[in-house]
Motif scaffolding. Structure first.
Motif, short mmCIF file in Angstrom:
data_model
loop_
_atom_site.label_atom_id
_atom_site.label_comp_id
_atom_site.label_asym_id
_atom_site.label_seq_id
_atom_site.Cartn_x
_atom_site.Cartn_y
_atom_site.Cartn_z
N GLU A 40 4.01 -2.52 -5.82
CA GLU A 40 4.73 -3.79 -5.82
C GLU A 40 6.19 -3.55 -5.46
OE1 GLU A 40 6.25 -7.08 -9.02
OE2 GLU A 40 4.14 -6.52 -9.10
N PRO A 41 6.70 -4.28 -4.47
CA PRO A 41 8.09 -4.07 -4.06
C PRO A 41 9.08 -4.39 -5.17
CG PRO A 41 6.88 -5.34 -2.41
CD PRO A 41 6.01 -5.27 -3.62
N THR A 42 10.06 -3.52 -5.35
CA THR A 42 11.18 -3.74 -6.26
C THR A 42 12.45 -3.44 -5.47
OG1 THR A 42 11.27 -1.45 -7.04
CG2 THR A 42 9.80 -2.96 -8.24
N PRO A 43 13.60 -3.93 -5.94
CA PRO A 43 14.84 -3.61 -5.24
C PRO A 43 15.06 -2.11 -5.08
CG PRO A 43 15.21 -5.40 -6.78
CD PRO A 43 13.81 -4.90 -7.03
N GLU A 44 14.77 -1.35 -6.12
CA GLU A 44 14.99 0.10 -6.07
C GLU A 44 14.12 0.76 -5.00
OE1 GLU A 44 16.33 -1.71 -9.65
OE2 GLU A 44 14.29 -1.67 -8.82
N LYS A 45 12.86 0.37 -4.96
CA LYS A 45 11.94 0.95 -3.97
C LYS A 45 12.34 0.60 -2.55
CE LYS A 45 7.86 0.91 -7.01
NZ LYS A 45 6.54 0.28 -7.24
N ILE A 46 12.75 -0.66 -2.34
CA ILE A 46 13.14 -1.09 -1.00
C ILE A 46 14.38 -0.32 -0.53
CG2 ILE A 46 14.19 -3.01 0.29
CD1 ILE A 46 11.20 -3.25 0.20
N LEU A 47 15.37 -0.18 -1.39
CA LEU A 47 16.61 0.48 -1.00
C LEU A 47 16.41 1.98 -0.77
CD1 LEU A 47 19.10 -1.39 -3.34
CD2 LEU A 47 18.85 -1.64 -0.86
N ALA A 48 15.33 2.53 -1.29
CA ALA A 48 15.05 3.96 -1.09
C ALA A 48 14.35 4.23 0.23
CB ALA A 48 14.20 4.49 -2.24
N LEU A 49 13.87 3.17 0.92
CA LEU A 49 13.13 3.35 2.17
C LEU A 49 14.08 3.44 3.36
CD1 LEU A 49 10.21 0.77 1.71
CD2 LEU A 49 10.14 3.25 1.35
N SER A 50 13.69 4.24 4.33
CA SER A 50 14.45 4.34 5.57
C SER A 50 14.06 3.22 6.53
CB SER A 50 14.16 5.68 6.26
OG SER A 50 12.80 5.71 6.70
N ASP A 51 14.86 3.03 7.58
CA ASP A 51 14.51 2.05 8.60
C ASP A 51 13.14 2.35 9.20
OD1 ASP A 51 16.96 0.93 8.18
OD2 ASP A 51 17.81 1.49 10.14
N GLU A 52 12.87 3.63 9.42
CA GLU A 52 11.60 4.02 10.02
C GLU A 52 10.42 3.67 9.11
OE1 GLU A 52 14.29 5.94 9.77
OE2 GLU A 52 14.87 5.85 11.90
N GLU A 53 10.58 3.87 7.82
CA GLU A 53 9.51 3.54 6.88
C GLU A 53 9.24 2.04 6.84
OE1 GLU A 53 9.54 6.80 3.33
OE2 GLU A 53 11.43 5.73 3.67
N LEU A 54 10.30 1.25 6.86
CA LEU A 54 10.10 -0.20 6.86
C LEU A 54 9.53 -0.67 8.20
CD1 LEU A 54 13.27 -1.32 4.90
CD2 LEU A 54 10.90 -1.79 4.26
N ARG A 55 9.95 -0.06 9.28
CA ARG A 55 9.39 -0.41 10.58
C ARG A 55 7.90 -0.11 10.63
NH1 ARG A 55 13.38 1.17 13.41
NH2 ARG A 55 12.71 3.34 13.72
N ALA A 56 7.48 0.97 9.97
CA ALA A 56 6.06 1.31 9.91
C ALA A 56 5.27 0.28 9.11
CB ALA A 56 5.87 2.69 9.29
N CYS A 57 5.97 -0.50 8.28
CA CYS A 57 5.34 -1.59 7.53
C CYS A 57 5.52 -2.93 8.25
CB CYS A 57 5.92 -1.66 6.12
SG CYS A 57 5.58 -0.19 5.12
N TYR A 58 5.85 -2.88 9.53
CA TYR A 58 5.95 -4.07 10.40
C TYR A 58 7.18 -4.92 10.11
CZ TYR A 58 1.00 -2.75 10.56
OH TYR A 58 -0.18 -2.04 10.61
N PHE A 59 8.21 -4.35 9.51
CA PHE A 59 9.46 -5.08 9.31
C PHE A 59 10.29 -5.01 10.58
CE2 PHE A 59 8.22 -4.96 5.02
CZ PHE A 59 9.08 -5.72 4.23
N THR A 60 10.80 -6.15 11.01
CA THR A 60 11.74 -6.16 12.13
C THR A 60 13.09 -5.66 11.63
OG1 THR A 60 12.49 -8.41 11.67
CG2 THR A 60 10.58 -8.15 13.15
N ARG A 61 13.99 -5.39 12.57
CA ARG A 61 15.33 -4.96 12.20
C ARG A 61 16.03 -6.03 11.36
NH1 ARG A 61 20.10 -6.09 14.36
NH2 ARG A 61 19.14 -7.04 16.21
N ALA B 31 0.83 -1.21 0.00
CA ALA B 31 0.00 0.00 0.00
C ALA B 31 0.86 1.26 0.00
CB ALA B 31 -0.93 0.00 1.22
N TYR B 32 2.05 1.15 0.58
CA TYR B 32 2.94 2.30 0.71
C TYR B 32 3.76 2.57 -0.56
CZ TYR B 32 6.24 5.49 3.03
OH TYR B 32 7.00 6.57 3.39
N ILE B 33 4.25 1.49 -1.21
CA ILE B 33 5.17 1.69 -2.35
C ILE B 33 4.72 0.99 -3.63
CG2 ILE B 33 7.17 1.97 -0.84
CD1 ILE B 33 8.02 -0.89 -1.66
#
Length: 216
Positions: A72-93, A68-70
């Motif tokens: 379909e995930p792609t490598p480029e989109k994932i690498l552009a996200l900050s730790d905080e943005e991924l944490r907001a998507c329920y990703f653990t460290r 919903a945030y980005i």
């Protein structure tokens, strides 16, 4: 390497049921299993990483939040996200590190998912297992779902183990070595036997939201 697909799936199920009465019982009670497949892409591996050691509902919630945030995930989109943005998507460290490592490997060409279409199972496993956070279970699920290989038996999968113990009337403490021996006669179609076992497992529970996902 042999693959399963729509035109041979039910034939393989039938042949397995002829070999094993307990597998036949699953079809008798619940009908043919779904053919759980996913596209061979980065997004599939992201979802599979999210499914590691959590419930399918939790993994799917995280994936849908990310999507919903980005999109379909792609490598480029994932690498552009900050730790905080991924944490907001329920990703653990840890999983943040895993998906970033995978994204980097794909961007640099160290991992080429399309190339895996023509590689043997062991060769795919050897390459992916080098990445941090990609273990044998994750490779098994990728080989089965995305590459449609016919003889994958993900012994690290809780749903598979519990379903096999259930249909065979085995003790909860039965070692994995015994389960692997039981599955030997199902070669070279242990992937399809796995789907039958997942079908048994899920049929005792409410349907999950994502019909392409395997159960945990």
């Amino acid at each position: 390497m042999e693959r399963f697909h729509k035109s041979n799936f039910e034939t393989i199920v039938t042949s397995l049921c002829q070999k094993d009465n307990d597998l036949a019982g699953i079809v008798a009670r619940h009908g043919m299993p779904p053919m759980w497949i996913r596209p061979n892409n980065f997004a599939t591996l992201v979802l599979t990483i999210l499914e590691q050691q959590v419930s399918i509902a939790a993994a799917f919630a995280a994936y849908k939040k990310l999507e919903a945030y980005i999109g379909e995930p792609t490598p480029e989109k994932i690498l552009a996200l900050s730790d905080e943005e991924l944490r907001a998507c329920y990703f653990t460290r840890q999983k943040t590190g895993y998906v970033r490592g995978l994204a980097t490997a794909i961007q640099t060409g160290a991992v080429n998912l399309q190339r895996y279409e023509t590689l043997a199972d062991d060769a795919v496993r050897h390459e992916l297992i080098q990445l941090k956070g990609i273990g044998h279970w994750t490779v098994d699920i990728y080989l089965l779902h995305a590459l449609h290989r016919t003889d994958i038996f993900p012994i690290g999968d809780i749903a598979l183990v519990n379903a096999l113990k259930d249909i065979k009337g085995l003790d909860k403490q039965t070692p994995k070595e015994t389960l692997i021996e039981i599955a030997e006669p199902w070669r070279p179609y242990r992937s399809i036997a796995t789907m039958l076992l997942w079908h048994h497992y899920l049929s005792k529970r409410k349907p999950i939201q994502d019909p392409t996902s395997h159960p945990l």
